[in-house]
Design an enzyme around this catalytic site. Structure first.
Site, PDB file in Angstrom:
ATOM      1  N   SER A 120      54.009  40.843  38.157  1.00  0.00           N
ATOM      2  CA  SER A 120      53.206  40.938  39.386  1.00  0.00           C
ATOM      3  C   SER A 120      54.083  40.717  40.607  1.00  0.00           C
ATOM      4  O   SER A 120      54.883  39.779  40.635  1.00  0.00           O
ATOM      5  CB  SER A 120      52.121  39.856  39.395  1.00  0.00           C
ATOM      6  N   ARG A 170      44.108  37.824  28.763  1.00  0.00           N
ATOM      7  CA  ARG A 170      44.482  36.830  29.780  1.00  0.00           C
ATOM      8  C   ARG A 170      43.523  35.651  29.671  1.00  0.00           C
ATOM      9  O   ARG A 170      42.524  35.575  30.366  1.00  0.00           O
ATOM     10  CB  ARG A 170      44.427  37.457  31.173  1.00  0.00           C
ATOM     11  N   LYS A 174      40.265  35.440  40.430  1.00  0.00           N
ATOM     12  CA  LYS A 174      41.445  34.586  40.288  1.00  0.00           C
ATOM     13  C   LYS A 174      41.407  33.571  41.425  1.00  0.00           C
ATOM     14  O   LYS A 174      41.536  33.948  42.597  1.00  0.00           O
ATOM     15  CB  LYS A 174      42.703  35.467  40.377  1.00  0.00           C
TER      16      LYS A 174
HETATM   17  N1  3NM Z   1      45.864  38.990  39.275  1.00  0.00           N
HETATM   18  P1  3NM Z   1      39.170  41.460  39.498  1.00  0.00           P
HETATM   19  S1  3NM Z   1      44.271  39.508  41.169  1.00  0.00           S
HETATM   20  C1  3NM Z   1      44.400  38.523  37.349  1.00  0.00           C
HETATM   21  O1  3NM Z   1      46.909  39.705  42.586  1.00  0.00           O
HETATM   22  C2  3NM Z   1      44.606  38.890  38.753  1.00  0.00           C
HETATM   23  O2  3NM Z   1      48.118  39.397  40.822  1.00  0.00           O
HETATM   24  C3  3NM Z   1      45.829  39.316  40.570  1.00  0.00           C
HETATM   25  O3  3NM Z   1      40.242  40.465  38.903  1.00  0.00           O
HETATM   26  C4  3NM Z   1      47.029  39.478  41.394  1.00  0.00           C
HETATM   27  O4  3NM Z   1      39.450  42.795  38.949  1.00  0.00           O
HETATM   28  C5  3NM Z   1      43.601  39.170  39.668  1.00  0.00           C
HETATM   29  O5  3NM Z   1      37.863  40.915  38.979  1.00  0.00           O
HETATM   30  C6  3NM Z   1      42.132  39.165  39.411  1.00  0.00           C
HETATM   31  O6  3NM Z   1      39.262  41.365  40.990  1.00  0.00           O
HETATM   32  C7  3NM Z   1      41.593  40.543  39.204  1.00  0.00           C
END
Ligand code: 3NM
Length: 207
Positions: free
Chosen positions: A113, A42, A142
């Protein structure tokens, strides 16, 4: 023995160079050795690579996944899916249409998602191989992440889709991962709990 997609999504590591303070290749190698089961490239957001640099890194990461028999999924970039012969593609609600992707890739994995009921209602869920549910907890990784939806969202999705593999995402770490699984997810998708770990091997094993 062939393992199911649900099992392959158990420890799903997501990363781009923008998430890394050290060499992404070294990070993925450590995570692969320690037992991640799937990987998503990503390369997105501030500081991310583009063009040839993105492709060059992607090739190295793809190779590691081949060596360790780990699923290799690309985030929202069909060109890269083709160039790297990825196992699949993951898209969000604002990305390419799943219907078009399914036409283009009858045999590749497609992940989508979903963060709320409206998104589910408006999505061709019958065409996807797995659902990403989140953000479960607060995340700083994010920048445009939505409000956390909690593990309740996993329960809701699991009731509605008993047979689609579901992975939780967003703020998941070694302490709360088990709650996500207990709520009905097949796996956990994480960025920072691996990229920021002082000991990657230990973090992956604990997850
Ligand atoms: N997508 P971490 S949250 C890439 O809610 C991504 O769809 C999300 O990173 C969604 O594990 C997210 O560091 C970030 O919290 C996830």
């Amino acid at each position: 023995m062939r393992i199911s997609l649900a099992q392959q999504l158990r420890k799903y590591f997501i990363m781009g160079s923008q998430n890394c303070e050290q060499d992404p290749v070294t990070i993925l190698e450590s995570a692969a050795k320690a037992g991640i089961t799937a990987f998503q490239f990503r390369e997105k957001g501030i500081g991310s690579l583009a063009g040839d640099e993105k492709l060059k890194l992607g090739k190295k990461l793809r190779q590691i996944c081949r060596e360790y028999h780990i699923l290799f999924i690309v985030n929202d970039d069909v060109e890269l899916v083709d160039l790297l012969d990825a196992d699949g593609i993951h898209v969000g609600q604002a990305d390419q249409s799943v219907t078009e992707l399914r036409k283009q890739y009858p045999d590749k994995l497609i992940g989508l998602s979903v963060s709320n009921r409206t998104e589910v209602e408006n999505s061709p869920t019958h065409l996807v191989d797995y659902l990403g549910a989140g953000p479960i907890y607060g995340t700083t990784t994010k920048s445009d992440a939505k409000t956390p939806v909690g593990t309740e969202w996993i329960r809701t999705l699991r009731n509605q889709f008993p047979n689609i593999p579901i992975v939780g995402i967003g703020g998941i770490n070694t302490s709360n991962a088990s709650s996500v699984i207990h709520a009905g997810a097949n796996g956990v998708a994480v960025i920072s709990s691996i990229t920021q770990a002082t000991n990657i091997v230990e973090a992956v094993k604990k997850l």
